[in-house]
Design a protein around this motif. Structure first.
Motif, mmCIF file in Angstrom:
data_model
loop_
_atom_site.group_PDB
_atom_site.id
_atom_site.type_symbol
_atom_site.label_atom_id
_atom_site.label_comp_id
_atom_site.label_asym_id
_atom_site.label_seq_id
_atom_site.Cartn_x
_atom_site.Cartn_y
_atom_site.Cartn_z
ATOM 1 N N ALA A 1 -35.681 76.118 14.499
ATOM 2 C CA ALA A 1 -36.153 75.175 15.513
ATOM 3 C C ALA A 1 -36.313 73.929 14.869
ATOM 4 C CB ALA A 1 -37.568 75.542 16.110
ATOM 5 N N LEU A 2 -37.072 73.842 13.478
ATOM 6 C CA LEU A 2 -37.145 72.481 12.899
ATOM 7 C C LEU A 2 -35.827 71.927 12.982
ATOM 8 C CD1 LEU A 2 -38.790 70.485 11.349
ATOM 9 C CD2 LEU A 2 -38.487 71.917 9.302
ATOM 10 N N GLU A 3 -34.784 72.638 12.215
ATOM 11 C CA GLU A 3 -33.551 72.063 12.126
ATOM 12 C C GLU A 3 -32.881 71.347 13.334
ATOM 13 O OE1 GLU A 3 -29.014 73.282 11.033
ATOM 14 O OE2 GLU A 3 -30.695 74.665 10.514
ATOM 15 N N GLY B 1 -38.753 64.176 26.701
ATOM 16 C CA GLY B 1 -38.393 65.445 26.249
ATOM 17 C C GLY B 1 -37.493 65.927 25.258
ATOM 18 N N LYS B 2 -36.760 64.917 24.613
ATOM 19 C CA LYS B 2 -35.994 64.986 23.507
ATOM 20 C C LYS B 2 -36.547 65.229 22.266
ATOM 21 C CE LYS B 2 -32.578 63.949 26.135
ATOM 22 N NZ LYS B 2 -31.577 65.031 26.742
ATOM 23 N N GLY B 3 -35.877 66.228 21.303
ATOM 24 C CA GLY B 3 -36.641 66.543 20.024
ATOM 25 C C GLY B 3 -37.912 67.326 20.209
ATOM 26 N N MET B 4 -37.931 68.317 20.990
ATOM 27 C CA MET B 4 -39.106 69.141 21.308
ATOM 28 C C MET B 4 -38.775 70.579 21.340
ATOM 29 S SD MET B 4 -41.025 67.097 24.196
ATOM 30 C CE MET B 4 -42.541 67.996 24.391
ATOM 31 N N ILE C 1 -42.690 71.837 17.785
ATOM 32 C CA ILE C 1 -42.298 70.870 16.684
ATOM 33 C C ILE C 1 -41.722 69.691 17.866
ATOM 34 C CG2 ILE C 1 -40.559 70.471 15.067
ATOM 35 C CD1 ILE C 1 -40.179 73.505 14.998
ATOM 36 N N LYS C 2 -42.122 68.384 17.577
ATOM 37 C CA LYS C 2 -41.947 67.357 18.250
ATOM 38 C C LYS C 2 -41.282 66.315 17.500
ATOM 39 C CE LYS C 2 -44.915 66.165 21.529
ATOM 40 N NZ LYS C 2 -46.412 65.955 22.076
ATOM 41 N N ALA C 3 -40.337 65.385 17.956
ATOM 42 C CA ALA C 3 -39.781 64.190 17.344
ATOM 43 C C ALA C 3 -40.956 63.225 17.342
ATOM 44 C CB ALA C 3 -38.547 63.698 17.761
ATOM 45 N N ALA C 4 -41.063 62.735 16.306
ATOM 46 C CA ALA C 4 -42.400 61.731 15.925
ATOM 47 C C ALA C 4 -42.008 60.396 16.853
ATOM 48 C CB ALA C 4 -42.701 61.434 14.565
ATOM 49 N N HIS C 5 -40.884 60.162 16.892
ATOM 50 C CA HIS C 5 -40.365 58.891 17.929
ATOM 51 C C HIS C 5 -39.644 59.156 18.998
ATOM 52 C CE1 HIS C 5 -41.559 56.452 14.374
ATOM 53 N NE2 HIS C 5 -40.956 57.488 13.483
ATOM 54 N N GLY C 6 -39.568 58.469 20.008
ATOM 55 C CA GLY C 6 -38.808 58.873 21.073
ATOM 56 C C GLY C 6 -39.526 59.397 22.253
ATOM 57 N N GLY C 7 -39.278 60.163 23.266
ATOM 58 C CA GLY C 7 -39.611 60.632 24.503
ATOM 59 C C GLY C 7 -38.651 61.093 25.282
ATOM 60 N N ARG D 1 -37.265 72.763 30.084
ATOM 61 C CA ARG D 1 -36.992 72.379 28.800
ATOM 62 C C ARG D 1 -37.609 70.795 28.628
ATOM 63 N NH1 ARG D 1 -30.840 72.727 27.047
ATOM 64 N NH2 ARG D 1 -31.777 72.099 25.118
ATOM 65 N N TYR D 2 -39.107 70.534 29.078
ATOM 66 C CA TYR D 2 -39.729 69.574 28.843
ATOM 67 C C TYR D 2 -39.249 68.367 29.693
ATOM 68 C CZ TYR D 2 -40.787 72.432 24.962
ATOM 69 O OH TYR D 2 -40.914 73.561 24.268
#
Length: 669
Positions: A180-182, A165-168, A157-163, A234-235
């Protein structure tokens, strides 16, 4: 060529751009927040303008304030660095609308890549390989759960915006998916202001390999070969190197061609990085394009001999690329690691505070240090806690690793805790040395890199003894100096040998190591000692001398050499492979007992904001259960119950900003 630019960033990248611009005869303007008024980039620049409060949203994320400062200073262009506004298309548009040059890609290229979902669709249409997944705009949890079942587990699951390693998050089963989605959406919302996610098949044991691309306004696009960034936690990238040990010449050519195709597909200009995930089979898939200069760009600079910041400035000035594809040099091997103020033994908890002592390797052949701080500066709670980037280069990979280990051995950080020891163990680990590390290895085997281990225990007795000897020699030297300046320099009472009537002399040395307390009893003086610790056999030390920070002696007849750093309240010992830190404790200081009732309280480990509270008074909790989630220094921290019990009080609410050590939850006695 541009004559004056503003750098819309801070830290080591701002310092780097300022130095390169100065070499090219370009005047520089720095911007700074209240927390950075005395920062190094402010001191280096020709001019500096304040832009707001210490929080990023009050300063470095205020595009209007940055543009106003640029216009007031007469700057012709703005360099965004990386992070903050560097990939913000609206900011790039606003810079150009104000009549200045944005030193980076056009806003339209950013928008095409700003959404990972849209980027994947675009790349697939152009013929660039992409990972199967879901990139739709519909974000209902029920639909995402169905798509997850369709794609199959494990999935990312990855944030569509940003980078960065945040939101993964990785979900390995349907049961793990919704929590995990939440978490992913919440982190993305906090970091990027948008919580859209995409789903994609998770490739097991992959390599992370990125291709540096560059393009000019005349339509020329080339790549500068690859960097491998597979050592991740952690990415977050931990070690970057070039060239990759995994790529064959044929695979390198195919990936380079795919990267250039990706850049041309979006009409790219200036510096960028095309990131790929590579399966063990050699099959590679497009991940994203970072539409900026990367933190690890010095690796490429070291193996090519090129200055990518200079290239950025020249391309932004309208000049063509200096080289054609077939003229790009490639020489030797380079490795970069990032020195952070963080505590690996406490889950890599970010640190903050004054750098009371900072020793970094001096510039030398094959060794480069990029840093935005010096000794005495403060690592702020408001920004990324990176202290420096350490980059080494040598003729081959083995020599580069050896040079990295030597450079790390010369690093000292006192004040906030650091990850130096973790990096040293990383640089010697077989998975790194043999070039077989994948992106999940560190998370699967973290115990091999932190905490106590059998390998770390080897040499511990000699290291403790070396610390004690350093303290004994130091005390003797101080006594000699004091005696030399006294009215009776020959007095026997001025000799620090521990001599007393009836025995040959005994001195007590106490060393603190974490929670442990080591008491040594030492007989002897002048470099010859017999040292006994309460938990081991005595050691004979002969011929000990200390010069230029090096302790040399025979320990039980075996000659050994230890770099020693004994300034301040600690003694730092290195045996050429590992480091130990021992605190100086007064010889007869009483042992401090633990605080009563400490297991009843959950406190904030550092300043931050509470983003989730999961319990209320009266709830029964079990040891390790998540009670709250706080956000600090750009990451989420889960605070957990120290034991089974019942919640008596919850002293923080969602949205509260709390200080370090503030009590947040109390359990009933």
């Amino acid at each position: 060529m541009l004559s004056k630019i503003l750098i819309a960033n801070r830290g080591e990248i701002a310092c780097r751009v300022i130095r390169t611009a100065r070499r090219l005869g370009i005047a520089t303007v720095a911007v700074y927040s209240e927390a950075d008024a005395s920062a190094q980039h402010v001191r280096l620049a020709d001019e500096a303008c304040p832009i707001g409060g210490p929080r990023p949203q009050d300063s470095y994320l205020r595009g209007d304030a940055i543009i106003a400062a640029a216009l007031a200073s007469g700057a012709q262009a703005i360099h965004p660095g990386y992070g903050f506004l560097s990939e913000n298309a609206d900011f790039a548009d606003a810079v150009e609308a104000a009549g200045m040059v944005f030193i980076g890609p056009k806003a339209e290229s950013m928008r095409r890549m700003g959404s990972k979902a849209g980027a994947k669709d675009l790349m697939a249409a152009a013929g660039v390989p992409v990972v199967p997944g879901y990139t739709g705009e519909e974000q209902a949890p029920e639909l995402l759960a169905r798509e997850a079942e369709r794609i199959g587990f494990p999935l990312m699951i990855k944030a569509a915006h940003g980078g960065g390693g945040k939101g993964m998050r990785i979900a390995r089963s349907a049961e793990e998916f919704l929590p995990a989605l939440e978490s992913c959406q919440r982190e993305a919302r906090n970091a990027f202001g948008r919580d859209r996610v995409l789903l994609e098949r998770y490739i097991e044991s992959p390599r992370h390999i990125e291709i540096q691309v560059f393009a000019d306004s005349q339509g020329n696009t080339i790549h500068l070969n690859e960097r491998e960034c597979s050592a991740q936690r952690r990415y977050q990238k931990v070690l970057e190197e070039a060239p990759s040990t995994f790529l064959t010449p044929e695979l390198r050519t195919r990936m380079g061609d795919a990267a250039v195709l990706a850049a041309r597909t979006i009409g790219y200009a200036n510096a960028g990085t095309v990131e790929f995930i590579v399966a063990p089979s050699g099959e590679f898939f497009f991940m994203e394009i970072n539409t900026r200069l990367q933190v690890e760009h010095p690796v490429t600079e070291m193996v090519t001999g090129l200055d990518l910041v200079e290239w950025q400035l020249r391309v932004a000035s309208g000049e063509p690329l200096p080289l054609a594809q077939d003229a790009v040099p490639q020489r030797g091997h380079a490795i970069e690691v990032r020195l952070y103020a963080e505590d690996p033994d406490a889950g890599f908890l970010p640190g903050s505070g004054r750098l009371q002592r900072l020793r970094l390797p001096a510039a030398a052949e094959g060794v480069r240090v990029d840093s935005g701080v010096v000794e005495g500066d403060v690592v702020s709670i408001f920004y990324d806690p990176m202290i420096a980037k350490l980059i080494v280069h040598a003729a081959d990979r083995d020599a580069a690793l050896a040079r990295l280990r030597s450079a790390l051995a010369g690093c000292v950080v006192e004040g906030p805790k650091s990850n130096i020891a973790f990096l040293e163990r990383l640089a010697r680990h077989p998975a790194v040395v043999e070039g077989r590390i994948d992106t999940g290895y560190l998370d699967r085997h973290l115990d091999e890199f932190i905490g106590d281990s059998d390998a770390h225990a080897q040499g511990h007795a000699e290291a403790r003894a070396a610390a004690a000897v350093a303290m004994l020699l130091g005390a003797e030297a101080e006594a000699r100096c004091a005696a030399a300046g006294s009215s009776d320099p020959g007095s026997p009472w001025a000799i620090a040998d521990g001599w007393r009537l009836g025995h040959a002399g005994l001195r007590r040395v106490v060393l603190g190591e974490g929670d442990a307390r080591h008491v040594a009893v030492a007989h002897g003086a002048g470099g010859d000692y017999r040292i006994g610790f309460e938990d081991g056999a005595p050691l004979s030390v002969e011929g000990a001398t200390m010069a230029s920070g090096i302790l040399q002696a025979r320990f039980n007849g075996r000659g050994m050499r230890f770099p020693i750093d004994a300034d301040g309240g600690a003694v730092l010992v290195h045996d050429g492979r590992r480091r130990w830190r021992f605190e100086r404790i007064a010889a007869y200081e009483p042992t401090r007992s633990g605080e009563a009732g400490g297991g009843n309280r959950v406190a904030a480990p550092m300043p931050g904001r509470i983003v989730v509270t999961r319990v209320k008074p009266g709830d029964r909790v079990s040891e390790g259960q998540e009670l709250l989630v706080m956000e600090a220094m750009k990451m989420e921290l889960a605070l957990k119950a120290p034991r089974d019990g019942v919640v008596a009080e919850v002293l923080a609410r969602e949205g509260d900003f709390v200080d370090a050590d503030a009590v947040l939850v109390i359990l009933e006695d």
